[in-house]
Design a protein around this motif. Structure first.
Motif, short mmCIF file in Angstrom:
data_model
loop_
_atom_site.label_atom_id
_atom_site.label_comp_id
_atom_site.label_asym_id
_atom_site.label_seq_id
_atom_site.Cartn_x
_atom_site.Cartn_y
_atom_site.Cartn_z
N MET A 1 0.84 -1.20 0.00
CA MET A 1 0.00 0.00 0.00
C MET A 1 0.87 1.25 0.00
SD MET A 1 -2.73 1.23 2.89
CE MET A 1 -3.44 2.87 2.83
N LYS A 2 0.50 2.24 -0.79
CA LYS A 2 1.22 3.51 -0.80
C LYS A 2 0.44 4.54 -0.01
CE LYS A 2 3.52 2.83 -5.25
NZ LYS A 2 3.74 3.35 -6.60
N TYR A 3 1.16 5.26 0.86
CA TYR A 3 0.53 6.36 1.57
C TYR A 3 0.58 7.60 0.68
CZ TYR A 3 -0.47 4.21 6.02
OH TYR A 3 -1.03 3.44 7.00
N LYS A 4 -0.43 8.43 0.80
CA LYS A 4 -0.58 9.54 -0.13
C LYS A 4 -0.03 10.83 0.47
CE LYS A 4 -2.92 6.95 -3.04
NZ LYS A 4 -2.48 6.62 -4.39
N LEU A 5 0.44 11.69 -0.40
CA LEU A 5 1.05 12.95 -0.01
C LEU A 5 0.51 14.07 -0.89
CD1 LEU A 5 3.36 14.70 1.25
CD2 LEU A 5 4.84 13.78 -0.55
N TYR A 124 -3.44 9.84 3.99
CA TYR A 124 -2.90 11.02 3.32
C TYR A 124 -2.20 11.93 4.33
CZ TYR A 124 -5.36 10.46 -1.19
OH TYR A 124 -5.80 10.03 -2.40
N TYR A 125 -1.10 12.54 3.88
CA TYR A 125 -0.52 13.69 4.57
C TYR A 125 -0.69 14.89 3.65
CZ TYR A 125 2.69 16.98 6.68
OH TYR A 125 3.22 18.11 7.26
N THR A 126 -1.29 15.95 4.16
CA THR A 126 -1.51 17.15 3.35
C THR A 126 -1.03 18.35 4.14
OG1 THR A 126 -3.15 18.42 2.09
CG2 THR A 126 -3.91 17.40 4.15
N GLU A 127 -0.40 19.29 3.45
CA GLU A 127 0.25 20.41 4.13
C GLU A 127 0.06 21.71 3.37
OE1 GLU A 127 4.83 21.35 4.38
OE2 GLU A 127 4.29 19.99 6.02
N CYS A 128 -0.05 22.80 4.11
CA CYS A 128 -0.19 24.13 3.54
C CYS A 128 0.69 25.08 4.33
CB CYS A 128 -1.66 24.57 3.63
SG CYS A 128 -1.96 26.31 3.35
N SER A 129 1.42 25.94 3.63
CA SER A 129 2.17 26.99 4.30
C SER A 129 1.37 28.28 4.16
CB SER A 129 3.55 27.15 3.66
OG SER A 129 4.23 28.25 4.23
N MET A 130 1.06 28.92 5.28
CA MET A 130 0.14 30.04 5.21
C MET A 130 0.52 31.15 6.19
SD MET A 130 -3.18 28.35 7.10
CE MET A 130 -4.06 29.90 7.34
N ARG A 131 0.05 32.32 5.86
CA ARG A 131 0.16 33.47 6.75
C ARG A 131 -1.25 33.99 6.97
NH1 ARG A 131 3.44 39.07 5.36
NH2 ARG A 131 2.86 40.23 7.24
N ALA A 132 -1.67 34.09 8.21
CA ALA A 132 -3.06 34.38 8.53
C ALA A 132 -3.44 35.81 8.15
CB ALA A 132 -3.34 34.17 10.01
N SER A 133 -4.68 35.99 7.83
CA SER A 133 -5.23 37.31 7.56
C SER A 133 -5.14 38.19 8.80
CB SER A 133 -6.69 37.17 7.13
OG SER A 133 -7.35 38.41 7.17
N ASP A 134 -5.08 39.50 8.58
CA ASP A 134 -5.10 40.44 9.68
C ASP A 134 -6.53 40.93 9.96
OD1 ASP A 134 -3.94 41.89 11.72
OD2 ASP A 134 -3.57 43.65 10.48
N HIS A 202 3.91 30.02 7.86
CA HIS A 202 4.16 28.83 8.65
C HIS A 202 3.49 27.64 7.97
CE1 HIS A 202 5.90 30.89 12.14
NE2 HIS A 202 5.03 31.85 11.87
N ARG A 203 4.15 26.49 8.07
CA ARG A 203 3.61 25.27 7.49
C ARG A 203 2.70 24.58 8.51
NH1 ARG A 203 8.89 22.34 6.84
NH2 ARG A 203 7.56 20.54 6.41
N VAL A 204 1.53 24.20 8.06
CA VAL A 204 0.59 23.44 8.88
C VAL A 204 0.19 22.19 8.11
CG1 VAL A 204 -1.58 23.47 10.16
CG2 VAL A 204 -0.27 25.59 9.89
N GLY A 205 0.42 21.04 8.69
CA GLY A 205 0.14 19.79 8.00
C GLY A 205 -0.66 18.82 8.84
N MET A 206 -1.29 17.87 8.18
CA MET A 206 -2.13 16.87 8.86
C MET A 206 -1.92 15.51 8.24
SD MET A 206 -5.17 14.94 8.52
CE MET A 206 -6.08 15.76 7.21
N PHE A 207 -1.59 14.52 9.09
CA PHE A 207 -1.52 13.13 8.66
C PHE A 207 -2.80 12.45 9.12
CE2 PHE A 207 0.35 8.70 9.55
CZ PHE A 207 0.02 8.26 8.27
N TRP A 208 -3.59 12.03 8.16
CA TRP A 208 -4.87 11.35 8.43
C TRP A 208 -4.54 9.90 8.73
CZ3 TRP A 208 -9.61 12.45 4.81
CH2 TRP A 208 -10.77 11.90 5.38
N LYS A 209 -4.22 9.63 9.98
CA LYS A 209 -3.65 8.34 10.36
C LYS A 209 -4.69 7.24 10.37
CE LYS A 209 -0.32 6.54 13.69
NZ LYS A 209 0.49 6.88 14.91
#
Length: 266
Positions: A1-5, A124-134, A202-209
């Motif tokens: 099985m391949k884990y998704k990215l 799946y592991y999915t990641e986003c690098s973001m800067r929050a709105s003011d 900043h990078r925020v990521g989530m591994f759907w374990k």
């Protein structure tokens, strides 16, 4: 099985949310005997808007028959999403002067909402690098819009300006939801970031374990494991979503609406 990215990079600055491609590997190796496989349909460099991968949602549209105009006072408009300088940009602007922004629950804000055509799932592991709105609006990276549309993972709902509850502006706010029989089984897990997300990327990521556990990473470091409430399962495949929403106590809950002068069209 391949884990998704899936790897995307985002910016959420002032009233603008941008996303572009990222080549960083996950901050951890795959489970024993597994390999990572990049999901091209969920990865983009945004040299242009790829309508084969992403949809600019409008208040009267949605996938698989799911319709939602937006969280009042913010109404979703496809025109609030665009690609600029290699980045997906989502904006929030005032449609008209609402008077008292904290009590007006009509749709006086226009905001953007982009979702993926493809879906992510367990593994799946999915990641986003973001800067929050003011703005006093949630700058959000989340997953929903499955076939049943009753399961949700909030990788982050982050406020750059929390107004009435300003301590929210140093939090990475994660959560899960399972909607059953009119109830919302939710299990929020805010992370004290140690920085203000509006100040830089900043990078925020989530591994759907598993169906009941999602691991959260910030800037490549493991932070917490989210567990669903009462062991309810989040197991159907979900779409990636990037949007901005105003949470107003008078209209439901949250830190309050942005001031009209902060988000009016210039």
């Amino acid at each position: 099985m391949k884990y998704k990215l899936t790897l995307v990079t985002g910016i959420l600055v002032l009233s603008i949310f941008n996303i572009h491609s990222q080549t960083t590997n996950p901050p951890f190796g795959p489970p024993s005997g597994k390999t990572w496989q990049v999901v091209n349909q969920l990865t983009d460099n945004f040299s242009s808007f790829d309508g084969n991968k992403w949809v600019k949602r409008n208040h009267d549209t949605g996938p698989e028959g799911h319709r939602w105009a937006g969280r009042k006072p913010g109404k979703i408009h496809a025109s609030q999403s665009s690609v600029v300088n290699g980045k997906l940009r989502i904006t929030a602007t005032a449609d008209y002067n609402p008077g008292d922004a904290q009590t007006n629950c009509e749709f006086w804000l226009k905001t953007g909402f982009v979702y993926s055509k493809a879906k992510a799932g367990i593994g799946y592991y999915t990641e986003c690098s973001m800067r929050a709105s003011d703005l006093s609006m949630a700058s959000s990276f989340w997953l929903k819009l499955g076939t049943k549309n009753n399961q949700e993972i909030d990788v982050t709902e982050t406020y750059g300006n929390g107004r009435n509850t300003r301590f929210w502006d140093d939090k990475i706010r994660t959560n899960t939801h399972v909607f059953l029989n009119g109830d919302n089984a939710t299990n929020p897990k805010p992370i004290t970031a140690g920085f203000k997300p509006k100040d830089r990327f900043h990078r925020v990521g989530m591994f759907w374990k598993t169906a009941t556990q999602m691991d959260i990473y910030v800037d490549g470091a493991y932070k917490i494991s989210m567990a669903t409430k009462n062991g309810l399962k989040v197991e159907e495949s979900l779409r990636l979503i990037f949007d901005m929403e105003a949470f107003v106590p008078e209209c439901g809950s949250g830190p309050g609406a942005p001031e009209y002068r902060s988000c009016k069209t210039k």
